[in-house]
Every structure is written in structure tokens, then in C-alpha cells.
Design a protein around this motif. Structure first.
Motif, PDB file in Angstrom:
ATOM      1  N   ASN A  25     -27.519 -44.700   4.308  1.00 45.02           N
ATOM      2  CA  ASN A  25     -26.744 -44.967   5.635  1.00 45.02           C
ATOM      3  C   ASN A  25     -25.938 -46.120   5.677  1.00 45.02           C
ATOM      4  N   GLN A  26     -25.815 -46.804   4.387  1.00 41.04           N
ATOM      5  CA  GLN A  26     -25.012 -48.020   4.320  1.00 41.04           C
ATOM      6  C   GLN A  26     -25.670 -49.092   5.212  1.00 41.04           C
ATOM      7  N   GLY A  27     -27.210 -49.305   5.172  1.00 40.86           N
ATOM      8  CA  GLY A  27     -27.787 -50.255   5.937  1.00 40.86           C
ATOM      9  C   GLY A  27     -28.339 -51.317   5.140  1.00 40.86           C
ATOM     10  N   LEU A  28     -29.535 -51.691   5.269  1.00 36.79           N
ATOM     11  CA  LEU A  28     -29.978 -53.007   4.970  1.00 36.79           C
ATOM     12  C   LEU A  28     -31.649 -52.630   4.239  1.00 36.79           C
ATOM     13  N   ALA A  29     -31.972 -53.254   3.271  1.00 36.99           N
ATOM     14  CA  ALA A  29     -33.114 -53.176   2.452  1.00 36.99           C
ATOM     15  C   ALA A  29     -33.585 -54.324   1.963  1.00 36.99           C
ATOM     16  N   LEU A  30     -35.195 -54.416   1.768  1.00 35.28           N
ATOM     17  CA  LEU A  30     -35.765 -55.584   1.453  1.00 35.28           C
ATOM     18  C   LEU A  30     -36.763 -55.119   0.196  1.00 35.28           C
ATOM     19  N   PRO A  31     -36.154 -54.784  -0.904  1.00 35.51           N
ATOM     20  CA  PRO A  31     -36.976 -54.194  -1.891  1.00 35.51           C
ATOM     21  C   PRO A  31     -37.641 -55.614  -2.763  1.00 35.51           C
ATOM     22  N   LEU A  32     -38.553 -55.161  -3.550  1.00 39.02           N
ATOM     23  CA  LEU A  32     -38.967 -56.064  -4.685  1.00 39.02           C
ATOM     24  C   LEU A  32     -39.400 -55.539  -5.979  1.00 39.02           C
ATOM     25  N   ALA A  33     -38.788 -55.617  -6.883  1.00 40.31           N
ATOM     26  CA  ALA A  33     -39.425 -55.363  -8.556  1.00 40.31           C
ATOM     27  C   ALA A  33     -40.782 -55.568  -8.517  1.00 40.31           C
ATOM     28  N   ILE A  34     -41.650 -54.748  -9.176  1.00 39.69           N
ATOM     29  CA  ILE A  34     -43.125 -55.171  -9.317  1.00 39.69           C
ATOM     30  C   ILE A  34     -43.494 -55.065 -10.829  1.00 39.69           C
ATOM     31  N   ASP A  35     -44.644 -55.570 -10.939  1.00 40.91           N
ATOM     32  CA  ASP A  35     -45.171 -55.731 -12.311  1.00 40.91           C
ATOM     33  C   ASP A  35     -45.807 -54.572 -12.891  1.00 40.91           C
ATOM     34  N   GLY A  47     -32.135 -55.493 -10.143  1.00 40.46           N
ATOM     35  CA  GLY A  47     -31.882 -56.846  -9.837  1.00 40.46           C
ATOM     36  C   GLY A  47     -32.979 -57.627  -9.319  1.00 40.46           C
ATOM     37  N   GLY A  48     -33.926 -57.375  -9.591  1.00 43.64           N
ATOM     38  CA  GLY A  48     -35.179 -57.927  -9.297  1.00 43.64           C
ATOM     39  C   GLY A  48     -35.275 -59.421  -9.585  1.00 43.64           C
ATOM     40  N   ARG A  49     -36.198 -60.134  -8.920  1.00 40.55           N
ATOM     41  CA  ARG A  49     -36.410 -61.630  -9.425  1.00 40.55           C
ATOM     42  C   ARG A  49     -37.617 -61.931  -8.947  1.00 40.55           C
ATOM     43  N   ARG A  50     -38.533 -62.415 -10.098  1.00 36.60           N
ATOM     44  CA  ARG A  50     -39.965 -62.875  -9.947  1.00 36.60           C
ATOM     45  C   ARG A  50     -39.952 -64.098  -8.719  1.00 36.60           C
ATOM     46  N   GLY A  51     -40.841 -63.629  -7.834  1.00 35.10           N
ATOM     47  CA  GLY A  51     -41.203 -64.554  -6.557  1.00 35.10           C
ATOM     48  C   GLY A  51     -40.229 -64.263  -5.404  1.00 35.10           C
ATOM     49  N   HIS A  52     -39.501 -63.217  -5.437  1.00 34.62           N
ATOM     50  CA  HIS A  52     -38.615 -62.895  -4.554  1.00 34.62           C
ATOM     51  C   HIS A  52     -38.616 -61.369  -4.167  1.00 34.62           C
ATOM     52  N   ALA A  53     -38.117 -61.077  -2.770  1.00 33.35           N
ATOM     53  CA  ALA A  53     -37.524 -59.676  -2.386  1.00 33.35           C
ATOM     54  C   ALA A  53     -36.089 -59.850  -2.700  1.00 33.35           C
ATOM     55  N   LEU A  54     -35.389 -58.738  -2.664  1.00 32.81           N
ATOM     56  CA  LEU A  54     -34.118 -58.638  -2.669  1.00 32.81           C
ATOM     57  C   LEU A  54     -33.473 -58.020  -1.173  1.00 32.81           C
ATOM     58  N   LEU A  55     -32.404 -58.893  -0.363  1.00 35.31           N
ATOM     59  CA  LEU A  55     -31.814 -58.354   0.637  1.00 35.31           C
ATOM     60  C   LEU A  55     -30.806 -57.660   0.003  1.00 35.31           C
TER      61      LEU A  55
END
Length: 394
Positions: free
Chosen positions: A49-59, A190-198
């Protein structure tokens, strides 16, 4: 798993991938590539829906051992689900409808590369993973992104993470028949350790947002209900059609164009299901923006109520929860979690709980006991940590 434990688990997977490749193909691979699963902290069903999300890559990781061939044959194998499955076919024969099941995901990436001008001359590929399958942690995207990272290196495509994410989405949509958005692939690459991704799916931008979980004494628990889901099923596609219908009836290109102030007027122009879907998307985008503000200004302990409200919206307005997910969320909240919500596309899979590290074991035990008392299958409850995105291991 965090730190050395996560690195050790990845090393075990890498060794298994190398050994599995040698056992099946009689040689060493050209290299090993890895891609993580993901959890979505907040921002569900907003990507398409062309919106926003806040995922994070996990171990939790998928490792691909790969080597190019020159004879036009593509062979893929895996020990997923403790099977020893293998598929072999001509590279020229890889196309939508030519293959089904698990192999559609890696072979879909091979097909998408060819469609983008980088045909694969032949390939041997073996996959190992510890991303739970069907748990809403993006096991399919981890497979796709590990294969995409391998092919980018082996073929020298130079696509970059944004283009690779679109190719992986194309593979999932057209080869596997799952009408998913870009969220999972974007997080895995695009995940980054210690961060979520907006992630802003309208502008195509993504930026890391510090989580600071460890510094705050907090942990993220995944509660895998063991109710498997499949995005290729009708429920996910039906929700997407509802959103497209709502946008068309309101005369907007996507539901991202609506604000909270627009909802009152929208209600009179939409049927009840379409209005509920639109309300979820609009309010979920607002929750993502609020969560980012709170994370940056106050830290992760402040976002718990947003997670709980997000779950209520997914349950009531988007109607993608299930009794097991609701029980996991309610039990976690009732035993000390700061916030909890389902994560992933829904209709099963996993829920996520933000808990004080000192309470993690008690929350996990309470969820397991609640499931057993309700007569459900025993859930798998485990902590996850942030991880870096896809790349070469060796």
C-alpha cells in the motif's frame, strides 16, 4: 542468540552447506552466501500500500553454497524440513509454472536474473537454513536473498540491494504465486545489526533506526504458534484486493495517500470490509511514524503500547490474526511484556513480544503453558537479535 552464539550458529550452517554441496555435486562450491530472516517490529500489510514499515533482520539465517556451471543445467538441493530434496532442469526451461514447491523460490531468482539481462549459464546450489518455515519470519525471502547475493557476485550484475529486492519479489510473486510486497526482501538484504530499518515504500528509501535493546535491558521474543501459513493462499491475496478496491473507490493511487482525517469521509464511500482495511493501513502508518519517534527520543521501552494497538488493528480491522496468535499476545502482555503483536502476514505464524530481559523466561513459560492448557500444539518461544543483511560468507 546474540554475539558469539549467533556467529557459532551461522558457522554450523555454513559448514553444513559446504558439506551438503560436496555430497550432492562432488566438488567444492565457488562460495557461500547468507541472508537473514526478519521480524517486523511494526508496519504490517503496508508495503503493498506504498506505506511505512519498521522491520529488522534477525539472527536466523539461510546459507547458499553455489557454483556456476557452463552446460545450461541448474541443480538445486536442500535439507529444508529435514528432507533431501533436489531439482534439476535446463536453465532455459525455468519459467513461471515450470516448477512448484520450495524450489520455486530459488529458481525464481535464477529466472528473474535472466529476465533482467543476466542469464545463468548453469548453476549448482545447495541451501541450509535455521529460519523456521511457515512461522512468519520470512524463510522464503531469506532463501531468495541468499541466492540473489550469490548470483550478483557470480555474475557480476552490480544490481545493489534495492534492485535485488525487486528481483526477489518478482520471483516470489510470479514463480511462487505469492502476491507479497517488498518488506521481507528489503529487510533481509538491507538489515543492520543493532538497528531496525525504516522503509518508505512510496519513496523507495530506507534508513536504519537504532534499537538499543541490550542497553535498555530488553529482549525480543518470537512466539511461533506452529500454525503454518502460506502467502500463496487466498487470504493474503484477498486483503490486498480489498485495499486496491478501497483505493480505487476513493480515487487515490494507494492508501498511503490517506490521513487519519480522511477516514471519516472514507467510511461513507466504502463497504465495511474495505473501510476496515483502509483504517488499518492508515493507522498502521501512523504507528510506524510514532514508533520511530519514540525509539529515537525515548528508547525501545516506550513503544510497547503501539505494538499492542497494532495487533488489535490486525486482529479486528485487517482480520489476519487467529486464536493462537491472540492467545500468545494476550498471555505475553499478561505476564510482563511491555508490548506484543503478531508479526508477518498473519493467518498463523508468529507473534513478537518486547520483554524485560529478566522476565523473558517467565513470559516464555507462560505462553507455552497457556497453549498446552488450550489444547494447542506446543509453541516455540525464543529470543532474536538484530543481524546484518545478506552477503558473502566465504
Amino acid at each position: 542468540m546474540t554475539g558469539p552464539a549467533a556467529d557459532s550458529a551461522r558457522a554450523v550452517l555454513a559448514a553444513a552447506a559446504r558439506a551438503g554441496f560436496a555430497a550432492r555435486y562432488g566438488s567444492a562450491p565457488d562460495g557461500l552466501w547468507a541472508a537473514p530472516g526478519r521480524v517486523n517490529l511494526i508496519g504490517e500489510h503496508t508495503d503493498y500500500n506504498q506505506g511505512l514499515a519498521l522491520p529488522l533482520a534477525i539472527d536466523r539465517t539461510t546459507v547458499a553454497a553455489a557454483a556456476l556451471r557452463r552446460d545450461g543445467t541448474v541443480r538445486v538441493s536442500t535439507s529444508l524440513r529435514d528432507r533431501n530434496d533436489a531439482v534439476s532442469l535446463p536453465a532455459a526451461g525455468i519459467a513461471p509454472g515450470a516448477v512448484s514447491g520450495w524450489a520455486a523460490y530459488p529458481l525464481g531468482v535464477v529466472w528473474a536474473f535472466a529476465a533482467s539481462g543476466f542469464p545463468v549459464p548453469g548453476l549448482d546450489l545447495h541451501l541450509e537454513t535455521d529460519v523456521p518455515l511457515g512461522a512468519g519470519l520470512s524463510s522464503s525471502a531469506a532463501v531468495e536473498c541468499a541466492v540473489a547475493a550469490a548470483l550478483e557476485d557470480l555474475l557480476g550484475s552490480g544490481f545493489g540491494s534495492a534492485r535485488l529486492a525487486r528481483l526477489c519479489q518478482q520471483a516470489e510473486n510470479e514463480m511462487a504465486g505469492a502476491p507479497t510486497g517488498l518488506l521481507d526482501q528489503t529487510a533481509s538484504l538491507g538489515g543492520r545489526r543493532g538497528h531496525a530499518l525504516l522503509v518508505d515504500f512510496r519513496s523507495g528509501t530506507a534508513r536504519p533506526v537504532p534499537l538499543r535493546l541490550q542497553e535498555s535491558g530488553l529482549s525480543l521474543l518470537v512466539m511461533d504458534t506452529k500454525v503454518t501459513h502460506a502467502h500463496a493462499g487466498g487470504g493474503y491475496a484477498g486483503r490486498r484486493r480489498d485495499c486496491e478496491r478501497a483505493a480505487a473507490l476513493l480515487g487515490v493511487g494507494s492508501l498511503r495517500e490517506l490521513s487519519g482525517e480522511d477516514l471519516a469521509g472514507a467510511k461513507a464511500r466504502l463497504d465495511a470490509p474495505a473501510f476496515r482495511r483502509a483504517r488499518h493501513v492508515v493507522t498502521e502508518n501512523e504507528r510506524v511514524e510514532r514508533a520511530v519517534h519514540l525509539l529515537e527520543a525515548c528508547g525501545p521501552g516506550s513503544i510497547g503500547p503501539l505494538l499492542a494497538r497494532g495487533h488489535a488493528s490486525l486482529r479486528d480491522d485487517y482480520e489476519v490474526s487467529c486464536p493462537e496468535l491472540d492467545l500468545a499476545v494476550d498471555t505475553a502482555l499478561g505476564h510482563g511484556a511491555l508490548g506484543a503483536r503478531m508479526t508477518g502476514g498473519g493467518f498463523g505464524g508468529s507473534a513478537l513480544a518486547l520483554v524485560p530481559r529478566s522476565s523473558a523466561a517467565a513470559v516464555a513459560n507462560a505462553v507455552v503453558n497457556a497453549f498446552l492448557a488450550a489444547g494447542y500444539a506446543r509453541p516455540d518461544v525464543f529470543p532474536v537479535a538484530t543481524a546484518d543483511g545478506a552477503g558473502r560468507l566465504a
